[in-house]
Design a protein around this motif. Structure first.
Motif, PDB file in Angstrom:
ATOM      1  N   ARG B  39       4.374  30.135  28.822  1.00 31.25           N
ATOM      2  CA  ARG B  39       3.289  29.642  29.669  1.00 31.25           C
ATOM      3  C   ARG B  39       3.844  29.114  30.986  1.00 31.25           C
ATOM      4  O   ARG B  39       4.940  28.534  31.012  1.00 31.25           O
ATOM      5  CB  ARG B  39       2.572  28.471  28.987  1.00 31.25           C
ATOM      6  N   LEU B  41       3.269  26.156  33.100  1.00 33.17           N
ATOM      7  CA  LEU B  41       2.629  24.874  32.811  1.00 33.17           C
ATOM      8  C   LEU B  41       2.264  24.152  34.105  1.00 33.17           C
ATOM      9  O   LEU B  41       3.069  23.410  34.672  1.00 33.17           O
ATOM     10  CB  LEU B  41       3.552  24.018  31.938  1.00 33.17           C
ATOM     11  N   GLY B  45       1.186  17.946  32.618  1.00 33.51           N
ATOM     12  CA  GLY B  45       2.461  17.797  31.932  1.00 33.51           C
ATOM     13  C   GLY B  45       2.278  18.068  30.464  1.00 33.51           C
ATOM     14  O   GLY B  45       1.175  17.889  29.954  1.00 33.51           O
ATOM     15  N   PRO B  46       3.281  18.580  29.765  1.00 33.39           N
ATOM     16  CA  PRO B  46       4.618  18.887  30.274  1.00 33.39           C
ATOM     17  C   PRO B  46       4.610  19.996  31.313  1.00 33.39           C
ATOM     18  O   PRO B  46       3.720  20.844  31.324  1.00 33.39           O
ATOM     19  CB  PRO B  46       5.374  19.345  29.017  1.00 33.39           C
ATOM     20  N   SER B  47       5.627  19.938  32.168  1.00 33.85           N
ATOM     21  CA  SER B  47       5.847  20.977  33.151  1.00 33.85           C
ATOM     22  C   SER B  47       6.969  21.873  32.623  1.00 33.85           C
ATOM     23  O   SER B  47       7.664  21.497  31.682  1.00 33.85           O
ATOM     24  CB  SER B  47       6.258  20.322  34.461  1.00 33.85           C
ATOM     25  N   ASN B  48       7.133  23.038  33.220  1.00 29.22           N
ATOM     26  CA  ASN B  48       8.287  23.856  32.820  1.00 29.22           C
ATOM     27  C   ASN B  48       9.572  23.167  33.253  1.00 29.22           C
ATOM     28  O   ASN B  48       9.580  22.381  34.194  1.00 29.22           O
ATOM     29  CB  ASN B  48       8.193  25.242  33.463  1.00 29.22           C
ATOM     30  N   ALA B  49      10.622  23.469  32.542  1.00 26.46           N
ATOM     31  CA  ALA B  49      11.929  22.890  32.857  1.00 26.46           C
ATOM     32  C   ALA B  49      12.835  23.968  33.433  1.00 26.46           C
ATOM     33  O   ALA B  49      12.621  25.164  33.183  1.00 26.46           O
ATOM     34  CB  ALA B  49      12.546  22.305  31.596  1.00 26.46           C
ATOM     35  N   ASP B  50      13.813  23.538  34.200  1.00 20.86           N
ATOM     36  CA  ASP B  50      14.805  24.472  34.703  1.00 20.86           C
ATOM     37  C   ASP B  50      15.514  25.127  33.508  1.00 20.86           C
ATOM     38  O   ASP B  50      15.767  24.473  32.487  1.00 20.86           O
ATOM     39  CB  ASP B  50      15.808  23.695  35.557  1.00 20.86           C
ATOM     40  N   ALA B  51      15.868  26.397  33.638  1.00 29.23           N
ATOM     41  CA  ALA B  51      16.519  27.114  32.538  1.00 29.23           C
ATOM     42  C   ALA B  51      17.827  26.431  32.115  1.00 29.23           C
ATOM     43  O   ALA B  51      18.167  26.384  30.927  1.00 29.23           O
ATOM     44  CB  ALA B  51      16.792  28.560  32.949  1.00 29.23           C
ATOM     45  N   VAL B  54      16.863  23.490  29.672  1.00 31.46           N
ATOM     46  CA  VAL B  54      16.534  23.838  28.283  1.00 31.46           C
ATOM     47  C   VAL B  54      17.761  24.401  27.570  1.00 31.46           C
ATOM     48  O   VAL B  54      17.984  24.125  26.389  1.00 31.46           O
ATOM     49  CB  VAL B  54      15.308  24.779  28.138  1.00 31.46           C
ATOM     50  N   GLN B 224       9.170  14.898  31.380  1.00 33.37           N
ATOM     51  CA  GLN B 224       8.626  16.262  31.445  1.00 33.37           C
ATOM     52  C   GLN B 224       7.765  16.543  32.674  1.00 33.37           C
ATOM     53  O   GLN B 224       7.031  17.520  32.685  1.00 33.37           O
ATOM     54  CB  GLN B 224       7.825  16.549  30.178  1.00 33.37           C
ATOM     55  N   PRO B 230      12.292  18.762  29.078  1.00 36.65           N
ATOM     56  CA  PRO B 230      11.312  18.670  27.995  1.00 36.65           C
ATOM     57  C   PRO B 230      11.013  17.215  27.602  1.00 36.65           C
ATOM     58  O   PRO B 230      11.842  16.335  27.828  1.00 36.65           O
ATOM     59  CB  PRO B 230      11.999  19.419  26.849  1.00 36.65           C
ATOM     60  N   PRO B 231       9.837  16.967  27.042  1.00 30.64           N
ATOM     61  CA  PRO B 231       9.469  15.593  26.683  1.00 30.64           C
ATOM     62  C   PRO B 231      10.218  15.050  25.466  1.00 30.64           C
ATOM     63  O   PRO B 231      10.615  15.830  24.595  1.00 30.64           O
ATOM     64  CB  PRO B 231       7.969  15.700  26.377  1.00 30.64           C
ATOM     65  N   GLU B 358      -1.343  27.166  32.131  1.00 26.56           N
ATOM     66  CA  GLU B 358      -2.031  25.959  31.659  1.00 26.56           C
ATOM     67  C   GLU B 358      -2.381  25.065  32.844  1.00 26.56           C
ATOM     68  O   GLU B 358      -1.512  24.736  33.659  1.00 26.56           O
ATOM     69  CB  GLU B 358      -1.140  25.182  30.683  1.00 26.56           C
TER      70      GLU B 358
END
Lengths: 398, 398
Positions: B39, B41, B45-51, B54, B224, B230-231, B358
């Motif tokens: 998704r 995002l 929130g949550p928002s996407n995170a940098d690769a 993660v 996040q 990530p949260p 989202e």
């Protein structure tokens, strides 16, 4: 280091109409990308996780109300019920580590003024006492030596003496390595209108637990031991008896974050937003529980028992002795007596820094007297025992 | 499904001297390996995170007292000070999501009987009221319409009227998209011997914050959103004024898990075990903060402002309007008015299921009236705005 003036561009004037104080670079340390040593985690926890489980976190989060996440939540709940052998509707992980789940059972199980009886035979019994007091309980204790369980007779006597609203026991004391037998305790409690709360932090996923058969009303655990998942989400459950008490409370639950009257609306069918869930850790927990269901409790428990027995035999062959009588020894965590003249801390340090193996030291009454060796989840295999015993020999008999 | 008898082997008789009730397979569901939709995002929130962030979690945990982990903790603390622009010694993430950090500021900042003044102009103001009451505060409120900030004059008047021990404000209201200017508020509070508590959940890492210059005493955030992690771990900080109050408390902090008098012994030089830390999430947070320091606050804040302005222009071009006046609009989160005759929920649902995007709906007073669009951290880039606007056009004008 020093002050970098914050450049105000035309695009920013809208939010920066008030002069700003300038960005300080004092704490702007320049770091290299993360590098972490690889350890074999044979202490009291965290334990190593299955590679599938850690890999599950390496993906983007999704929303905590995304239909795909709601499905995931249902799966986690169902598999937790299997792991704990319970039908409790209210069974879910709380968004914190094991201590948060411990606090959740007390915050939701206690009303101010309740008499709470705690079995104290180790560090985590003391923690239960501390936490229960913060929630307004009148705390009574029954004590045993660190490394000894309570007998059914002792518990019955204490229940009659103190007439508590809640009895709290530690199933697997992480500080001592002792197993508390629970057969029959629930009956004693319920005959006296008392709830039974049990710490299963070091037992869940690693040794026999039958929450419903034992009539346990409140239980908590963690993710990073028998379930072999990284720490950060922690199983929590309440029986219908405990829920009935929750619904009749005269005072709100003192802890908002862990309030089960709010959490049940998120985990139940209403799906009301409460907090942003630890999404990626829930991915990991789902995978850890899936692997447990795949292996099956029977096989899982036997594996832990057999691996521990191999450790015990190996330690004995080295002339070392276990602190707990074999009948009450945990398969997940073994306390080993430190021989006279050996400095416990130095040995653990050497194992960590020279062999990348973590074991634990003693806590509280057992500080300096024992090492704590965990064989849990992905680490409960004979080859890990061999690796440890070999390293331990090198350190002890150089 | 049914009962599988638990096989008692000779190796297990030691732990199974009491007949066991048999393993139930009722909840043993068979699942496929985890599959999660991808998704974009763009909600609250949550928002996407940098690769990179993660991927940092995809490694084995290490011990929470491992020397390598202690170094990591120091790095996280230092970089959090940079992100918040504070020298506060007590600056660390608490082991839970943003609501836990919110609760930590109240649990540690309030003594029972304290008068707490809360600025309520959105959902999270209401939450502060709820939480503060649970910690025994006598709560007073000052209110504004959802989408309006408080003026310095209003705050001064309310401080004089209520004489609180603590004033709690939301810097960036996630439910309304409004920014609360904080310049001068700390002065007003400290002239009246009042502490200033600020919610920076949707501002940290995405817009100007100067915690020390603004004389903020207690603040919390999440991982996040602007930090793009990530949260599950959430920044918390206390000024020396707040610490002084903590040290003079007459009553213990009611919340054990979030008790700063215990947490400071783990995060400070003593390194006393308190809880098992969420190790892998701390890896991620360290990487997220490292990337922030690399980019620099100046560039980061400008990027967020410019990306938001692109969104606002695009929405306007589509005939949509923002709920908050431009002067007080958050660059991280925009509330968009739902046009008459459009069903807010159906649009969000269609964006999610057909476009994998989202966005959020309205909460509380704004339910059904707005959408909430977040552009935070790794998602605060012009191409994400283009993707969203294109999808939104398809959904609104099919």
């Amino acid at each position: 280091m020093g002050i970098v003036l914050f450049t105000i561009t035309s695009a920013m004037t809208s939010t920066l109409s008030v002069p700003n104080p300038g960005i300080q670079d004092t704490h702007r340390c320049q770091l290299s990308p993360l590098a972490v040593p690889e350890r074999l985690l044979l202490g009291p926890g965290p334990s190593n996780a299955d590679a599938t489980v850690v890999a599950a976190m390496n993906r983007q989060p999704i929303g905590h109300l995304d239909p795909a996440y709601l499905t995931l939540m249902d799966e986690v709940q169902e598999l937790l019920r299997y792991a704990w052998q319970t039908d409790n509707a209210m069974t879910y992980p709380v968004p914190g580590t094991g201590s948060a789940a411990m606090e959740a059972t007390l915050a939701n199980g206690i009303e101010p003024g309740d008499v709470v009886l705690v079995g104290v035979n180790g560090y985590f019994g003391h923690r239960l006492v501390d936490m229960a007091r913060r929630y307004g309980a009148e705390v009574r204790t029954i004590t045993q030596a660190w490394g000894q369980p309570f007998s059914l007779q002792e518990l019955e006597k204490a229940l009659d003496q103190h007439r508590p609203n809640l009895l709290a026991l530690v199933h697997a004391e992480t500080s001592t390595g002792v197993r508390q037998p629970l057969e029959g305790v629930g009956d004693l409690c319920h005959q006296r209108d008392c709830l039974l709360l049990v710490d299963t932090v070091t037992s869940l996923g690693g040794m026999p637990i039958f929450l419903d058969a034992w009539q346990v009303d409140l239980a908590y655990s963690c993710s990073q031991k028998g379930l072999s998942c990284p720490p950060g989400v922690s199983p929590f459950t309440m029986s219908s008896r405990a829920v009935a008490k929750l619904e009749q409370r005269q005072t709100p639950v003192a802890n908002w974050y862990l309030d089960a009257t709010l959490l049940r609306k998120y985990w139940g069918s209403e799906r009301v937003y409460h907090h942003t869930a630890p999404i990626n850790l829930t991915y990991a927990l789902r995978e850890a529980l899936r692997l447990l269901a795949e292996e099956g409790l029977d096989a899982r428990w036997q594996r832990h028992q057999q691996t521990a027995e191999k450790l015990w035999a190996g330690l004995e062959a080295m002339g070392l002795s276990c602190h707990v009588a074999q009948e009450f020894r945990l398969p997940t965590l073994t306390t080993v007596r430190v021989p006279d003249g050996v400095e416990a801390k130095a040995v653990a340090q050497q194992l960590l820094l020279e062999h990348n193996i973590e074991i634990g030291g003693g806590l509280g009454d057992l500080a300096g007297q024992v090492w704590r060796i965990g064989l849990m989840g992905a680490n409960s295999y004979p080859e890990k025992v061999d690796t440890l015993l070999q390293a331990l020999k090198q350190v002890l008999v150089p």
